[in-house]
Motif scaffolding. Sequence first.
Motif, short mmCIF file in Angstrom:
data_model
loop_
_atom_site.label_atom_id
_atom_site.label_comp_id
_atom_site.label_asym_id
_atom_site.label_seq_id
_atom_site.Cartn_x
_atom_site.Cartn_y
_atom_site.Cartn_z
N ASP A 120 13.81 -76.57 47.12
CA ASP A 120 15.27 -75.67 47.36
C ASP A 120 15.42 -75.68 48.74
O ASP A 120 14.70 -74.73 49.39
N THR A 121 16.61 -75.71 49.33
CA THR A 121 16.80 -75.56 50.77
C THR A 121 16.91 -74.30 51.16
O THR A 121 16.18 -73.71 52.09
N ALA A 122 17.63 -73.16 50.27
CA ALA A 122 17.51 -71.80 50.39
C ALA A 122 16.30 -71.36 50.43
O ALA A 122 15.83 -70.39 51.54
N LEU A 123 15.43 -71.60 49.69
CA LEU A 123 13.96 -71.21 49.51
C LEU A 123 13.08 -71.49 50.80
O LEU A 123 12.42 -70.79 51.21
N LEU A 124 13.34 -72.77 50.94
CA LEU A 124 12.59 -73.38 52.33
C LEU A 124 12.99 -72.81 53.42
O LEU A 124 12.43 -72.36 54.42
N THR A 125 14.38 -72.46 53.71
CA THR A 125 14.68 -71.86 54.86
C THR A 125 14.45 -70.27 54.83
O THR A 125 13.98 -69.84 55.94
N GLY A 126 14.25 -69.78 53.68
CA GLY A 126 13.90 -68.29 53.73
C GLY A 126 12.31 -68.13 54.17
O GLY A 126 12.07 -67.40 55.01
N ILE A 127 11.70 -69.04 53.46
CA ILE A 127 10.29 -68.74 53.87
C ILE A 127 9.94 -69.44 55.27
O ILE A 127 9.02 -68.66 55.96
N THR A 128 10.66 -70.30 55.98
CA THR A 128 10.30 -70.66 57.28
C THR A 128 11.13 -69.64 58.18
O THR A 128 10.51 -69.04 59.18
N ALA A 129 12.03 -68.87 57.92
CA ALA A 129 12.63 -67.54 58.75
C ALA A 129 11.74 -66.69 58.65
O ALA A 129 11.44 -66.01 59.65
N ILE A 130 11.18 -66.28 57.51
CA ILE A 130 9.92 -65.02 57.46
C ILE A 130 8.76 -65.72 58.53
O ILE A 130 8.20 -64.87 59.39
N GLY A 131 8.40 -66.89 58.24
CA GLY A 131 7.22 -67.43 59.10
C GLY A 131 7.54 -67.24 60.58
O GLY A 131 6.74 -66.78 61.34
N ALA A 132 8.76 -67.81 60.84
CA ALA A 132 9.29 -67.58 62.34
C ALA A 132 9.15 -66.11 62.78
O ALA A 132 8.85 -65.74 63.98
N ALA A 133 9.94 -65.43 61.95
CA ALA A 133 9.97 -64.11 62.38
C ALA A 133 8.64 -63.49 62.53
O ALA A 133 8.21 -62.65 63.61
N LEU A 134 7.63 -63.79 61.78
CA LEU A 134 6.12 -63.21 61.77
C LEU A 134 5.66 -63.69 63.16
O LEU A 134 4.77 -63.07 63.96
N PHE A 135 5.77 -65.02 63.56
CA PHE A 135 5.14 -65.63 64.52
C PHE A 135 5.73 -65.04 65.83
O PHE A 135 4.80 -64.61 66.58
N LEU A 136 6.81 -64.79 65.70
CA LEU A 136 7.44 -64.09 67.10
C LEU A 136 6.67 -62.53 67.34
O LEU A 136 6.28 -61.99 68.21
N PHE A 137 6.74 -61.80 66.18
CA PHE A 137 6.17 -60.42 66.19
C PHE A 137 4.64 -60.58 66.55
O PHE A 137 4.05 -59.64 67.36
N SER A 138 3.93 -61.42 65.86
CA SER A 138 2.80 -61.64 66.39
C SER A 138 2.44 -61.88 67.95
O SER A 138 1.66 -61.45 68.47
N LEU A 139 3.17 -62.63 68.37
CA LEU A 139 3.26 -62.99 69.83
C LEU A 139 3.48 -61.76 70.58
O LEU A 139 2.87 -61.54 71.67
N ILE A 140 4.57 -60.90 70.41
CA ILE A 140 4.69 -59.94 71.03
C ILE A 140 3.60 -58.96 70.84
O ILE A 140 3.09 -58.47 71.97
N LEU A 141 2.90 -58.70 69.58
CA LEU A 141 1.77 -57.85 69.54
C LEU A 141 0.53 -58.56 70.49
O LEU A 141 -0.23 -57.65 71.17
N LEU A 142 0.42 -59.67 70.43
CA LEU A 142 -0.84 -60.44 71.02
C LEU A 142 -0.53 -60.42 72.61
O LEU A 142 -1.38 -59.94 73.45
N GLN A 143 0.99 -60.29 73.28
CA GLN A 143 1.07 -60.24 74.41
C GLN A 143 0.81 -58.72 74.94
O GLN A 143 0.15 -58.80 75.99
N ARG A 144 0.89 -57.85 74.05
CA ARG A 144 0.67 -56.48 74.65
C ARG A 144 -0.76 -56.21 74.67
O ARG A 144 -1.23 -55.54 75.49
N LEU A 145 -1.45 -57.01 73.61
CA LEU A 145 -3.15 -56.85 73.74
C LEU A 145 -3.88 -57.45 74.80
O LEU A 145 -4.64 -56.82 75.48
N MET A 146 -3.06 -58.56 75.18
CA MET A 146 -3.70 -59.07 76.25
C MET A 146 -3.18 -58.94 77.59
O MET A 146 -3.49 -59.29 78.83
N ALA A 147 -2.29 -57.89 77.75
CA ALA A 147 -1.73 -57.41 78.83
C ALA A 147 -2.72 -56.41 79.66
O ALA A 147 -3.22 -55.82 78.91
N ARG A 148 -2.22 -56.26 80.78
CA ARG A 148 -3.00 -55.21 81.68
C ARG A 148 -2.97 -53.90 81.17
O ARG A 148 -1.72 -53.43 80.92
N ARG A 149 -3.78 -53.12 80.94
CA ARG A 149 -3.68 -51.57 80.61
C ARG A 149 -4.26 -50.66 81.57
O ARG A 149 -5.00 -51.03 82.20
#
Lengths: 509, 333
Positions: free
Chosen positions: A480-509
């Motif tokens: 189903d296109t709508a479901l496939l789009t939905g799950i991919t959007a969730i994945g993309a949002a989580l990827f971006l969120f993880s990236l932001i968190l990891l960038q913070r973790l790896m940044a100078r403190r």
Amino acid sequence: MARLFRFIVRPSAFLSKEVAEIVRQPRLVLTLVLGPFLILLFFGVGYRNEARALRALFVVEKESVLAAQIERFATSLGPQLILTGVTTDEASAQERLRKGEVDILVFLPSDPLALIRSNKQVTFTLYHAEIDPFQAGYVAFFGQFYVDEINRRVLTYVANQIKEGAAQVQDELEEARTNAKAMREALERGDTAEARRHQRALSRNVNTVEVAARTSLGLLDGVERVVGPGNKSDVDVVRVRLTRVLEDTDTLAEVEEDVSELSVQAEKVSQIEEDLVLLEKELAELQNVDPLVLVSPFRSEAKAVTAVPLKVSDYFAPSVIVLLLQHLAVTFAALSIVRERSVGTMELFRVSPLSALETLVGKYVSYLIFGGLLAAILTGLLVYTLRVPMAGPWGGYALVILALLFASLGIGFVISLISETDSQAVQYTMLVLITSVFFSGFFLRIETLWQPIRVISWALPATYGNQMLRDIMLRGYAPDTALLTGITAIGAALFLFSLILLQRLMARR
Amino acid sequence: MVLSTSAEQNQIQSGATNDVIIEAKAVSKHFGSEIAINEVSFQIPPGKIFGFIGPSGSGKTTMIRLLAGIYKPTAGDVSVLGLRPSQFTRQTRERIGYMPQLFVLYPGLTVWENLSFVASIYGMGLQRGARLKQALDFVELGGHKNKLARTLSGGMQRRLGLAATLVNDPELIFLDEPTAGIDPVLRQKFWGHFRELRDKGRTLFVTTQYVGEAAYCDLVGVLVQGRLLVMDTPTGLRHRAFGGEIVDLRTKERLDRSYLEILRGLPFVTGKVTRPDEQGTIVRLIVDEASTAMPALLDWCKEQNVAIESIEEHLPPFDDIFVALVKKEAAHG
């Protein structure tokens, strides 16, 4: 070019590292593949798709007139009711229920007829000791089914009696036709006395038919009123004709004194004769209906439009794959960064040229490949060994697995980045698993949940996975296109969120 | 055994000025109310071994993390390879090697796989085999490349950590207590490796709590409670600790007090004159420079008819130097 090459080389560090670590744990891989396979195998072999049989003990008062009927009814209700006995000792019956020797106690009133005569329904009270709400519901349903069956039998008996009465209608109709014919012949001869005598006999016959037919027609009328009469009601046609015959017969009693009108009267009688023939035919048709059909005019029959017949284990197979892959991806990712932190490698990464994006991409690709391989092996085993259907396209299936793993890894990485310790990460992954079991449609349909709560369901990759894999494997649909789009959007949002968190973790403190 | 050819060394760039590869200017680092580093300033020239010495908790790891770009200074400024750590590019990071205080590689991977992992995160290509082998041979782990890291002894794990630090052939190497917890023989070997690297133009910033290891360094900074007490060559530290160099004069007879008073008045004697032994046959003098003081002392003995057994320079252990420096610092408030 060199920059691109290095961008590929850096994330690849994680691929070879993960592969080496996983290959060194053959038992883990074996468990991940064989575990779900064996669960489905044993479930498929062991599950019996039959309604549970209930052991029933009937409790009656000493003088109950129903005691003698119980055994006859109980044994004719099918294998779901196991009659364990009839007792008048309420205390011992309750004790047997408490000990689990019987499943239900059925309390019957002593004189049901007296209750009915006093305009009250007879209540059969069922006691059970179930704590599972589904089983408690089943007992209630079973009791209702049991009472409905008794009611149906009573109605069938009544309908039978009515049908026996209907035979009398046919006799009366035949006699009415004979009298009508004799009256017409008497009128044609000008024998008014004879005509009057037959008119009286005819009038008696028609009145008797009207009274006897009313009960049968009432039953049929009820059916017609429920389903709708369509363009023309058979019962109404008969009623109209019966009324006309009654009126015509009454009219003849008044006009027969006028001799000049004899031929008109003869014609009217002729019309009555025709109506009586039609009535006989129409009533015979209606009264031929089986009493069982009259009291239970409707039945249903469900037929699936799926490409293949499905077993219960087939239905659960896609969800098992989905839950396993989601849990695997969430767990692996959840422990990933938190372990890098506890081992100390994160400190090394922060000094090295490795970026947060490269770290995350490396880990995503590693786990996607591992999860994909695991999914392929598991699906192969289920489809080719357990014969779970794969009615849809393999390409669509692979796409859904990829999207499911992608979104699940996102959840895992977010957990990993907000957890301080391994045990904290494991606790979060268990919460995700339990939430998925209850809210992803694994065994409870999402439609049974209150609308606002469904937000939880649609935040879980497993919900999308369950729906799409069931559609693909069991119905033969494309994803189903709508479901496939939905799950991919969730994945993309989580990827971006993880990236932001990891960038913070790896940044100078 | 070194990790790069002379041609490669020629290519080593110094992003800093020719004289300074690391510079700290009044750097402080606070963790909440706790002051880990307190206004530390120093400069380190390239091609040297710089030893950062101090007791546990003195701020050595914090300092190395500030320089490596893990921590951001609360105040002051840091420059490494001519850049602030916040300005480090990938290329800058590829020129830096870092060995954390604890073993941080993967216990479930073999020695070779661990090295290969580090080579990958430094973007090294598929032709890395020779480099990995060089690094392993350098730390004498060539015969253990297929062993799982978790099966290695503590010393071997430290060596693997060092090999991983050197695998990308960095020109600036930060080593956070590389010799902690390993036996003296292996420590000697480590310092041998460090000297080899230094001799090939690498700069090493080494922290240690073994004060005696200061002797292996070209420059030493003494850190106590987040403050840099002193930074100097090992000889310079000795001089600073005792106010000069130390000469032991061993005589056949015990010199009486009047001789000691005369010795104190000699022009090359700059500090205390003491008797370190119970018999009193040794007189210890603090002099400006031992090499010039000893002939003059010999002449004085002849003049005074003092029968001598020996005159030699005394080199006190760095533990004593460290204690003396700390005491001196305490005395100065």
